[in-house]
Design an enzyme around this catalytic site. Sequence first.
Site, PDB file in Angstrom:
ATOM      1  N   HIS A   1      -1.067  20.751   4.941  1.00  0.00           N
ATOM      2  CA  HIS A   1      -1.152  19.455   3.953  1.00  0.00           C
ATOM      3  C   HIS A   1       0.188  18.659   4.881  1.00  0.00           C
ATOM      4  O   HIS A   1       1.891  19.317   5.314  1.00  0.00           O
ATOM      5  CB  HIS A   1      -0.174  20.259   3.091  1.00  0.00           C
ATOM      6  CG  HIS A   1      -0.085  19.093   2.113  1.00  0.00           C
ATOM      7  ND1 HIS A   1       1.278  19.587   1.026  1.00  0.00           N
ATOM      8  CD2 HIS A   1      -0.168  17.298   1.615  1.00  0.00           C
ATOM      9  CE1 HIS A   1       1.606  18.603   0.349  1.00  0.00           C
ATOM     10  NE2 HIS A   1       0.942  17.399   0.774  1.00  0.00           N
TER      11      HIS A   1
ATOM     12  N   ASP B   1       2.888  23.414   4.739  1.00  0.00           N
ATOM     13  CA  ASP B   1       3.506  22.128   4.654  1.00  0.00           C
ATOM     14  C   ASP B   1       4.462  22.268   5.888  1.00  0.00           C
ATOM     15  O   ASP B   1       5.211  22.535   6.940  1.00  0.00           O
ATOM     16  CB  ASP B   1       3.911  22.567   3.285  1.00  0.00           C
ATOM     17  CG  ASP B   1       3.955  22.932   2.150  1.00  0.00           C
ATOM     18  OD1 ASP B   1       3.161  21.724   1.840  1.00  0.00           O
ATOM     19  OD2 ASP B   1       4.207  23.828   1.005  1.00  0.00           O
TER      20      ASP B   1
ATOM     21  N   MET C   1       6.648  18.865   7.193  1.00  0.00           N
ATOM     22  CA  MET C   1       7.498  17.746   7.043  1.00  0.00           C
ATOM     23  C   MET C   1       8.256  16.857   7.913  1.00  0.00           C
ATOM     24  O   MET C   1       8.883  18.125   8.855  1.00  0.00           O
ATOM     25  CB  MET C   1       8.443  18.403   6.402  1.00  0.00           C
ATOM     26  CG  MET C   1       7.719  18.341   4.565  1.00  0.00           C
ATOM     27  SD  MET C   1       8.736  19.131   3.381  1.00  0.00           S
ATOM     28  CE  MET C   1       8.269  19.783   2.411  1.00  0.00           C
TER      29      MET C   1
ATOM     30  N   MET D   1      -1.033  15.502  -5.933  1.00  0.00           N
ATOM     31  CA  MET D   1       0.345  16.483  -6.428  1.00  0.00           C
ATOM     32  C   MET D   1       0.865  16.028  -7.784  1.00  0.00           C
ATOM     33  O   MET D   1       0.778  15.496  -8.102  1.00  0.00           O
ATOM     34  CB  MET D   1       1.474  15.784  -5.103  1.00  0.00           C
ATOM     35  CG  MET D   1       1.025  15.882  -3.807  1.00  0.00           C
ATOM     36  SD  MET D   1       1.479  17.469  -2.673  1.00  0.00           S
ATOM     37  CE  MET D   1       2.877  17.834  -3.391  1.00  0.00           C
TER      38      MET D   1
ATOM     39  N   MET E   1       2.571  15.990   5.435  1.00  0.00           N
ATOM     40  CA  MET E   1       3.858  14.553   5.158  1.00  0.00           C
ATOM     41  C   MET E   1       4.502  14.343   5.855  1.00  0.00           C
ATOM     42  O   MET E   1       6.045  14.604   5.709  1.00  0.00           O
ATOM     43  CB  MET E   1       4.838  15.860   3.912  1.00  0.00           C
ATOM     44  CG  MET E   1       4.221  16.382   2.616  1.00  0.00           C
ATOM     45  SD  MET E   1       4.354  17.573   1.795  1.00  0.00           S
ATOM     46  CE  MET E   1       3.861  19.228   2.379  1.00  0.00           C
TER      47      MET E   1
ATOM     48  N   SER F   1       1.913  29.039  -0.701  1.00  0.00           N
ATOM     49  CA  SER F   1       2.293  27.797   0.587  1.00  0.00           C
ATOM     50  C   SER F   1       3.588  28.873   1.185  1.00  0.00           C
ATOM     51  O   SER F   1       4.099  29.219   0.786  1.00  0.00           O
ATOM     52  CB  SER F   1       3.206  26.160  -0.333  1.00  0.00           C
ATOM     53  OG  SER F   1       4.030  26.253   0.394  1.00  0.00           O
TER      54      SER F   1
ATOM     55  N   HIS G   1      -1.730  27.484   2.821  1.00  0.00           N
ATOM     56  CA  HIS G   1      -0.896  26.647   2.430  1.00  0.00           C
ATOM     57  C   HIS G   1       0.326  26.155   3.938  1.00  0.00           C
ATOM     58  O   HIS G   1       1.756  27.230   3.231  1.00  0.00           O
ATOM     59  CB  HIS G   1      -1.277  26.203   1.783  1.00  0.00           C
ATOM     60  CG  HIS G   1      -0.147  24.954   1.037  1.00  0.00           C
ATOM     61  ND1 HIS G   1      -1.303  23.902   0.596  1.00  0.00           N
ATOM     62  CD2 HIS G   1       0.521  23.966   1.157  1.00  0.00           C
ATOM     63  CE1 HIS G   1      -0.916  23.028   0.931  1.00  0.00           C
ATOM     64  NE2 HIS G   1       0.591  22.861   0.816  1.00  0.00           N
TER      65      HIS G   1
ATOM     66  N   ASP H   1      -0.965  21.034  -6.305  1.00  0.00           N
ATOM     67  CA  ASP H   1       0.214  21.826  -5.487  1.00  0.00           C
ATOM     68  C   ASP H   1       1.655  20.944  -6.332  1.00  0.00           C
ATOM     69  O   ASP H   1       1.750  19.980  -5.883  1.00  0.00           O
ATOM     70  CB  ASP H   1      -0.282  20.809  -4.207  1.00  0.00           C
ATOM     71  CG  ASP H   1       1.197  21.630  -2.858  1.00  0.00           C
ATOM     72  OD1 ASP H   1       1.949  22.129  -3.494  1.00  0.00           O
ATOM     73  OD2 ASP H   1       0.957  20.418  -1.921  1.00  0.00           O
TER      74      ASP H   1
END
Length: 226
Positions: free
Chosen positions: A69, A38, A40, A140, A71, A11, A36, A178
């Site tokens: 991913h 992330d 957000m 998660m 979020m 990540s 990966h 994760d």
Amino acid sequence: MSPPTVRIAPSILSADYARLADAVAEAEAAGADYIHVDVMDGRYVPNITVGPPVVAALRRVTRLPLDVHLMIVEPERHLEQFAEAGADILTVQVEACRHLHRVLQSLHSLGVRAGVALNPATPPVAISQVLGDLDLVLVMTVNPGFGGQPFIPTMLPKIAEVRHMLDEAGSLAELEVDGGIGPQTAAQVVRAGARVLVAGAAIFEAAEGVAPAVQAIRSVAEAGSP
Ligand code: DX5
Ligand code: ZN
């Protein structure tokens, strides 16, 4: 029984954002399977990170699949942009989807692999009616929002439960975990049934460097014991 094949997904949340291309190259050279990313939005989670332009930039510097991913709230509004930017896997949080089935159909029609993530408090039954539409399930193992948090051990039976659900359904969806994954936790999650391990701090903040960190996680994961 032969050891399971485990994929490692570093990540970049814990990498140096001023030199992301170098971080990705190091991870790729170390044998990482996915990158990966992330995403957000400061609404679904308190933190804000990156969006489609960074995915597009990463697409230019690596051949590894980009495991993105999301979020974010209302993920359906942004799927097309992330797919166009070059995401290979797009994972939405089940809790952020008002119409999960529709979101999964959109992901398929965009030609990306469809992933769904479950927060620690969300039970596996949340995905029981859409198993046939999933290419990846992400359990998660921390509450989303930040890197470097401790692994939540009560997620182990949940990983096993999701493994069982997928196997029973004859699903080939990947089971990813994760949060708080590193050499200390990799063997247990693989024993529980995980096959893709996301790791941020344990790889990009490792004192010994990226390559030894990836190798350490892979060796305990594939041996099934620390
Ligand atoms: C947490 C993110 C993770 C994070 C994991 O919200 O989804 O991908 O980067 O970081 P570590 O491996 O440091 O727990
Ligand atoms: Zn993540």
